[in-house]
Write a protein that holds these residues in place. Structure first.
Motif, PDB file in Angstrom:
ATOM      1  N   UNK A 293       0.904  -1.172   0.179  1.00  0.00           N
ATOM      2  CA  UNK A 293       0.276   0.119  -0.009  1.00  0.00           C
ATOM      3  C   UNK A 293       0.876   1.345  -0.081  1.00  0.00           C
ATOM      4  N   UNK A 294       0.435   2.340  -0.690  1.00  0.00           N
ATOM      5  CA  UNK A 294       1.026   3.508  -0.603  1.00  0.00           C
ATOM      6  C   UNK A 294       0.438   4.631   0.484  1.00  0.00           C
ATOM      7  N   UNK A 295       0.860   4.932   1.609  1.00  0.00           N
ATOM      8  CA  UNK A 295       0.224   5.378   2.752  1.00  0.00           C
ATOM      9  C   UNK A 295       0.964   6.957   2.972  1.00  0.00           C
ATOM     10  N   UNK A 296       0.055   7.855   3.455  1.00  0.00           N
ATOM     11  CA  UNK A 296       1.056   9.269   4.057  1.00  0.00           C
ATOM     12  C   UNK A 296       0.524   9.126   5.312  1.00  0.00           C
ATOM     13  N   UNK A 297       1.620   9.568   6.181  1.00  0.00           N
ATOM     14  CA  UNK A 297       1.504   9.512   7.536  1.00  0.00           C
ATOM     15  C   UNK A 297       1.524  11.064   8.021  1.00  0.00           C
ATOM     16  N   UNK A 298       0.478  11.314   8.796  1.00  0.00           N
ATOM     17  CA  UNK A 298      -0.028  12.709   9.428  1.00  0.00           C
ATOM     18  C   UNK A 298       0.573  12.744  10.972  1.00  0.00           C
TER      19      UNK A 298
ATOM     20  N   UNK B  79      -3.054   8.722  -2.109  1.00  0.00           N
ATOM     21  CA  UNK B  79      -2.705   7.546  -1.144  1.00  0.00           C
ATOM     22  C   UNK B  79      -3.662   6.361  -0.984  1.00  0.00           C
ATOM     23  N   UNK B  80      -3.323   5.479  -0.701  1.00  0.00           N
ATOM     24  CA  UNK B  80      -4.370   4.262  -0.268  1.00  0.00           C
ATOM     25  C   UNK B  80      -5.142   4.609   1.096  1.00  0.00           C
TER      26      UNK B  80
ATOM     27  N   UNK C   3       5.046   7.671   3.129  1.00  0.00           N
ATOM     28  CA  UNK C   3       5.325   9.069   2.816  1.00  0.00           C
ATOM     29  C   UNK C   3       5.016   9.979   3.946  1.00  0.00           C
ATOM     30  N   UNK C   4       5.869  10.597   4.642  1.00  0.00           N
ATOM     31  CA  UNK C   4       5.714  11.400   5.870  1.00  0.00           C
ATOM     32  C   UNK C   4       5.101  12.662   5.247  1.00  0.00           C
TER      33      UNK C   4
END
Length: 403
Positions: free
Chosen positions: A297-302, A368-369, A329-330
């Motif tokens: 998965x492609x994820x973005x972190x908040x 993002x997923x 991805x941060x």
């Protein structure tokens, strides 16, 4: 009344460098907000001379604590502002809106058996207009749905007598897991059990107090702090290694704010509270790591504000990097703007959304997923304001378990 047991004199260390104001999300979108330096250390010097120097602009502070992260002198700016509200404000006049938004245990208990009805009603236009006009809860704000069955009820029915492990931790699940997202609690147990660690619930727990403090119910917040501290002590005395929390704000309150609210107690049980990703990364480092399968998965972190303040973001990022196949991805460290109950109030709604706009743009552009974050109210804000689905780091880790 004082919110904290001892008066905070850290304002004496303020260098007037304005680093705090440069990092304040409210000051960046509200020209009428003087900023944390003026409301905090500058204002405190005047308020100690006379309460007449109270600035009504204090109400715009979200309590995100980013000012404290930026401060080179370790001034407790956000706490000084919160304490000023408690000591010099107009008092805890009973307001229905503030009561409803802050007494999360009571509101969650009242939904038992009626969650589908409550969820349906709060989505209707009529209910939103009534809440907007009568209570001051912005009609554009979406409420998180209540679960049909609480997490504690699930645990009692499924696991109460089945957690037999050589090692055990206790779990402060908090209001959101209990009433809104029991799946996160279930995932937490799944992950820890896969590491041969049993999970016990505290015999009793109450709301950590974050929304109570934010809405002026300081006496109730302190009472909850004493109650939860007693429960934590009982858990440690009963053999739990520590108490974990899956809420970054709850963990900060339990570990950092309780000692200053109540005073240091013998043995300092608050230091036995651990945020879940910090606990898990230490276990992984010590060799206790479950077998994980690829999660493509492609994820973005908040990064949530309170987790930044506690220095816990690195632990979450480290944990996520242990998941094979994950494209992480941060996102840039922007406040989402909701700040707990702050963004529910109609006078704050536009400010809340303006603060979050840069983050929302990043998310929509990122394709993002999932978006991953540790904070329940950040989840609410992002899912309401973008097309993204938000997942907790522990739930993503649970997907990777090779079981």
């Amino acid at each position: 009344m004082n919110l904290f047991k001892d008066s905070d004199r850290s304002f004496d260390s303020c260098l007037k460098c304005t680093a705090c104001s440069s990092r304040c999300p409210v000051a960046s979108v509200r020209p009428d907000f003087p900023g944390p330096k003026q409301c905090g250390p500058d204002g405190e010097r005047l308020r100690l001379k006379s309460p007449d120097f109270l600035d009504e602009a204090l109400k715009y502070c979200t309590g995100c604590k980013r000012c404290e992260v930026a401060c080179p002198s370790d001034v407790h700016i956000s706490d000084i502002i919160a304490d000023a509200k408690a000591r010099y404000g107009k008092g805890n006049k009973f307001k229905i809106r503030e009561f409803l938004l802050s007494h999360t245990d009571l509101m969650g208990t009242m939904t038992r058996g009626t969650a589908p009805i409550v969820n349906a009603v709060t989505k209707t236009k009529t209910a939103k207009v009534v809440m907007h006009k009568a209570l001051g809860i912005d009609q554009r704000r979406q409420f998180p749905p209540y679960a049909h069955k609480s997490f504690r009820s699930w645990y009692k029915a499924e696991l109460e007598d089945k957690q037999v492990f050589a090692r055990n931790v206790s779990y402060f699940h908090g209001c959101f897991v209990n009433y809104n997202l029991p799946e996160l609690g279930i995932d937490t147990i799944k992950v820890l059990n896969a590491m041969n660690i049993g999970v016990q619930l505290l015999k009793k727990e109450k709301c950590c107090g974050v929304p109570l403090v934010a809405n002026g119910f300081h006496k109730k917040a302190k009472a909850n702090a004493r109650f939860n501290t007693d429960s934590i002590e009982q858990a440690i005395d009963s053999g739990s290694e520590c108490v974990i929390s899956t809420s970054s704000s709850c963990a900060f309150m339990l570990r950092e704010d309780y000692p200053r609210m109540l005073g240091e107690t013998e043995g300092n049980p608050h230091q036995q509270v651990n945020y879940i990703t910090r606990f898990l990364t230490q276990e992984f480092k010590n060799g206790n790591k479950p077998e994980l399968k690829p999660v493509n998965l492609r994820v973005g972190y908040h990064s949530p504000c309170h987790l930044i303040r506690s220095g816990g973001v690195l632990h979450t990022l480290s944990l996520l990097r242990e998941i094979p196949g994950l494209q992480l991805h941060q996102l840039e460290s922007n406040c989402c703007g909701i700040a707990g109950t702050y963004g529910f109030k109609k006078e704050n709604y536009n400010t809340s959304q303006d603060i979050g706009e840069p983050l929302f743009h990043q998310i929509e552009e990122g394709e993002f997923d999932y978006i991953v974050t540790d904070c329940e109210t950040c989840k609410m804000q992002i899912e309401m304001s973008t097309s993204a689905e938000v997942i907790h780091p522990v739930s993503l880790l649970a997907r990777a378990l090779d079981v």
